[in-house]
Design a protein around this motif. Structure first.
Motif, PDB file in Angstrom:
ATOM      1  N   UNK A 121       4.378  10.062   9.501  1.00 37.04           N
ATOM      2  CA  UNK A 121       5.301   8.950   9.313  1.00 37.04           C
ATOM      3  C   UNK A 121       6.128   8.661  10.552  1.00 37.04           C
ATOM      4  N   UNK A 122       6.471   9.720  11.293  1.00 37.30           N
ATOM      5  CA  UNK A 122       7.247   9.581  12.519  1.00 37.30           C
ATOM      6  C   UNK A 122       6.502   8.758  13.558  1.00 37.30           C
ATOM      7  N   UNK A 123       5.231   9.060  13.761  1.00 38.83           N
ATOM      8  CA  UNK A 123       4.456   8.442  14.828  1.00 38.83           C
ATOM      9  C   UNK A 123       3.735   7.185  14.365  1.00 38.83           C
ATOM     10  N   UNK A 124       3.066   7.245  13.234  1.00 43.63           N
ATOM     11  CA  UNK A 124       2.234   6.120  12.813  1.00 43.63           C
ATOM     12  C   UNK A 124       3.059   4.885  12.499  1.00 43.63           C
ATOM     13  N   UNK A 125       4.136   5.042  11.721  1.00 38.98           N
ATOM     14  CA  UNK A 125       4.914   3.874  11.306  1.00 38.98           C
ATOM     15  C   UNK A 125       6.338   3.913  11.832  1.00 38.98           C
ATOM     16  N   UNK A 201      -1.377  10.981  16.674  1.00 34.91           N
ATOM     17  CA  UNK A 201      -1.051   9.797  17.463  1.00 34.91           C
ATOM     18  C   UNK A 201      -2.056   8.650  17.364  1.00 34.91           C
ATOM     19  N   UNK A 202      -3.152   8.852  16.674  1.00 35.53           N
ATOM     20  CA  UNK A 202      -4.136   7.774  16.560  1.00 35.53           C
ATOM     21  C   UNK A 202      -4.471   7.444  15.112  1.00 35.53           C
ATOM     22  N   UNK A 203      -3.572   7.803  14.198  1.00 35.85           N
ATOM     23  CA  UNK A 203      -3.779   7.474  12.777  1.00 35.85           C
ATOM     24  C   UNK A 203      -3.650   5.952  12.625  1.00 35.85           C
ATOM     25  N   UNK A 204      -4.689   5.263  12.150  1.00 32.75           N
ATOM     26  CA  UNK A 204      -4.643   3.797  12.127  1.00 32.75           C
ATOM     27  C   UNK A 204      -3.661   3.196  11.127  1.00 32.75           C
ATOM     28  N   UNK A 205      -3.448   3.892  10.008  1.00 30.89           N
ATOM     29  CA  UNK A 205      -2.530   3.354   8.995  1.00 30.89           C
ATOM     30  C   UNK A 205      -2.035   4.497   8.113  1.00 30.89           C
ATOM     31  N   UNK A 206      -0.873   4.275   7.493  1.00 29.67           N
ATOM     32  CA  UNK A 206      -0.280   5.326   6.664  1.00 29.67           C
ATOM     33  C   UNK A 206       0.072   4.774   5.287  1.00 29.67           C
ATOM     34  N   UNK A 207      -0.531   5.325   4.236  1.00 30.27           N
ATOM     35  CA  UNK A 207      -0.109   4.976   2.883  1.00 30.27           C
ATOM     36  C   UNK A 207       0.985   5.931   2.432  1.00 30.27           C
ATOM     37  N   UNK A 208       2.152   5.398   2.141  1.00 30.22           N
ATOM     38  CA  UNK A 208       3.239   6.241   1.614  1.00 30.22           C
ATOM     39  C   UNK A 208       4.293   5.336   0.991  1.00 30.22           C
ATOM     40  N   UNK A 218       1.166   0.451   2.360  1.00 27.72           N
ATOM     41  CA  UNK A 218       0.297   0.897   3.439  1.00 27.72           C
ATOM     42  C   UNK A 218       0.733   0.180   4.711  1.00 27.72           C
ATOM     43  N   UNK A 219       1.159   0.943   5.709  1.00 23.03           N
ATOM     44  CA  UNK A 219       1.615   0.363   6.965  1.00 23.03           C
ATOM     45  C   UNK A 219       0.658   0.726   8.095  1.00 23.03           C
ATOM     46  N   UNK A 220       0.454  -0.210   9.008  1.00 22.03           N
ATOM     47  CA  UNK A 220      -0.421   0.015  10.148  1.00 22.03           C
ATOM     48  C   UNK A 220       0.325   0.692  11.286  1.00 22.03           C
ATOM     49  N   UNK A 221      -0.414   1.367  12.140  1.00 23.51           N
ATOM     50  CA  UNK A 221       0.158   2.001  13.321  1.00 23.51           C
ATOM     51  C   UNK A 221       0.807   0.944  14.206  1.00 23.51           C
ATOM     52  N   UNK A 222       2.008   1.242  14.749  1.00 23.88           N
ATOM     53  CA  UNK A 222       2.737   0.292  15.580  1.00 23.88           C
ATOM     54  C   UNK A 222       2.155   0.161  16.990  1.00 23.88           C
ATOM     55  N   UNK A 293      -8.114  -8.058  15.698  1.00 22.49           N
ATOM     56  CA  UNK A 293      -6.873  -8.613  15.168  1.00 22.49           C
ATOM     57  C   UNK A 293      -5.924  -9.102  16.229  1.00 22.49           C
ATOM     58  N   UNK A 294      -4.888  -9.794  15.798  1.00 18.57           N
ATOM     59  CA  UNK A 294      -3.871 -10.322  16.684  1.00 18.57           C
ATOM     60  C   UNK A 294      -2.500  -9.735  16.404  1.00 18.57           C
ATOM     61  N   UNK A 295      -2.385  -8.905  15.400  1.00 24.44           N
ATOM     62  CA  UNK A 295      -1.094  -8.317  15.069  1.00 24.44           C
ATOM     63  C   UNK A 295      -1.251  -7.350  13.928  1.00 24.44           C
ATOM     64  N   UNK A 296      -0.196  -6.626  13.630  1.00 24.07           N
ATOM     65  CA  UNK A 296      -0.265  -5.606  12.596  1.00 24.07           C
ATOM     66  C   UNK A 296       0.894  -5.793  11.640  1.00 24.07           C
ATOM     67  N   UNK A 297       0.580  -5.785  10.361  1.00 21.81           N
ATOM     68  CA  UNK A 297       1.619  -5.959   9.357  1.00 21.81           C
ATOM     69  C   UNK A 297       1.451  -4.907   8.276  1.00 21.81           C
ATOM     70  N   UNK A 298       2.493  -4.721   7.531  1.00 23.93           N
ATOM     71  CA  UNK A 298       2.411  -3.833   6.385  1.00 23.93           C
ATOM     72  C   UNK A 298       1.511  -4.470   5.340  1.00 23.93           C
TER      73      UNK A 298
END
Length: 307
Positions: A121-125, A201-208, A218-222, A293-298
């Motif tokens: 959660x610290x790194x991915x989102x 550091x390379x987790x593409x998305x985090x479900x929490x 589910x949030x995508x990596x920033x 893609x062009x951007x990342x959203x929750x």
């Protein structure tokens, strides 16, 4: 941010058996409007480009890389287990909940969560709540953990940095870093904790967490170039009004790893474009990006997309 940057062409003394390569001499000069830029070849030790590398600025969420280093170091020394559970206190939740605490992994008061999940959660989102939960769980308070951060930062050679929070939240100018120190931090983290770097550091998305509608969040990596630039595999974004949009990033191609810092960009798009352009220049063969893609959203639409 007027003027063009100057290529730093003097190679740094190499470590180990690697020999520095003056790759900057074989490609056109790099030009940029960004006030702070630094690019290092990890294997040779060569600084390929440097501008404003010693200028101190607020790192925002890039400070979380220091928090991650501290936690990974404790795990490596056997003083902390990945499956160790911490309980999210009411005070931590109130301070860093999504409604007023910036980017979040949506922890709940009283929730029991492992160190492993908090690191994700610290790194991915970029969870400010995750950073606080780790700090309190390890040292009893954020202030005590920050003392540990500063001690270890000094030990690994971060000469001009100071941390006031575990997550980089604005603190009246207490937290300051330099691009040179961030490069040192990334270098040491990747070398000292290769397994942790690969794991977190390379987790593409985090479900929490769960949205008010009861749907999983589910949030995508920033990371702005992860999944877009071939070889990109980690580190962290940041944004403050003082420093602009910033990024500490790394990529590896054909056994060669580059680490970069850009800061002072005016937008998320400018940050992403600068990072891709600098990395392409650094590798010397402008390979096409993955173009995903062009951007990342929750995915749930409820995540706060603070960089």
């Amino acid at each position: 941010m007027a003027g063009l940057a100057i290529v730093f062409t003097t190679p740094v003394t190499a470590t180990g058996n690697a020999s520095p390569q003056n790759t900057a001499a074989t490609r056109p000069p790099y030009t940029t409007q960004a006030p702070i830029v630094m690019l290092k070849d990890l294997e040779s030790g060569e600084i390929l480009f440097s501008r404003g590398a010693d200028k101190r600025f607020a790192p925002a969420s890039m400070a979380k890389v220091m928090t991650a280093y501290v936690v990974l170091d404790l795990i490596k020394r056997g003083e902390l287990a990945r499956d160790k559970q911490f309980t999210v206190s009411e005070a931590t939740w109130k301070k860093w909940s999504g409604s007023n605490g910036g980017s979040t992994m949506f922890l709940r008061p009283g929730e029991k969560i492992t160190v492993d999940s908090l690191l994700k959660g610290l790194i991915t989102v970029s969870g400010n709540d995750a950073a606080a939960a780790l700090a309190v769980g390890i040292d009893g308070s954020e202030a005590a953990f920050v003392k540990r951060m500063n001690a270890i930062a000094s030990e690994i050679g971060m000469k001009s940095s100071n941390f006031g929070t575990p997550n980089g939240w604005p603190d009246g100018g207490v937290t300051k870093v330099s691009a040179a120190d961030l490069i040192t931090l990334a270098d040491r983290l990747i070398r000292d904790h290769p397994g942790g770097y690969a794991r977190y550091f390379a987790v593409p998305r985090l479900p929490h967490g769960t949205s008010p509608e009861g749907k999983p969040i589910v949030q995508s990596n920033r990371n702005p170039i992860l999944g877009r630039f071939v070889g990109a595999d980690g580190l962290k974004t940041g944004h403050t009004s003082e420093a602009g949009y910033c990024f500490l990033g790394s990529a590896k191609r054909d056994g060669r790893r580059l680490i970069m810092v850009v800061a002072g960009l005016p937008s998320e798009k400018a940050r992403r474009d600068e990072a891709e352009r600098l990395m392409s220049w650094g590798f010397g063969t402008p390979m096409p990006s993955l173009g995903v893609g062009k951007g990342k959203k929750s995915a749930s639409g409820t995540g706060r997309a603070a960089p």
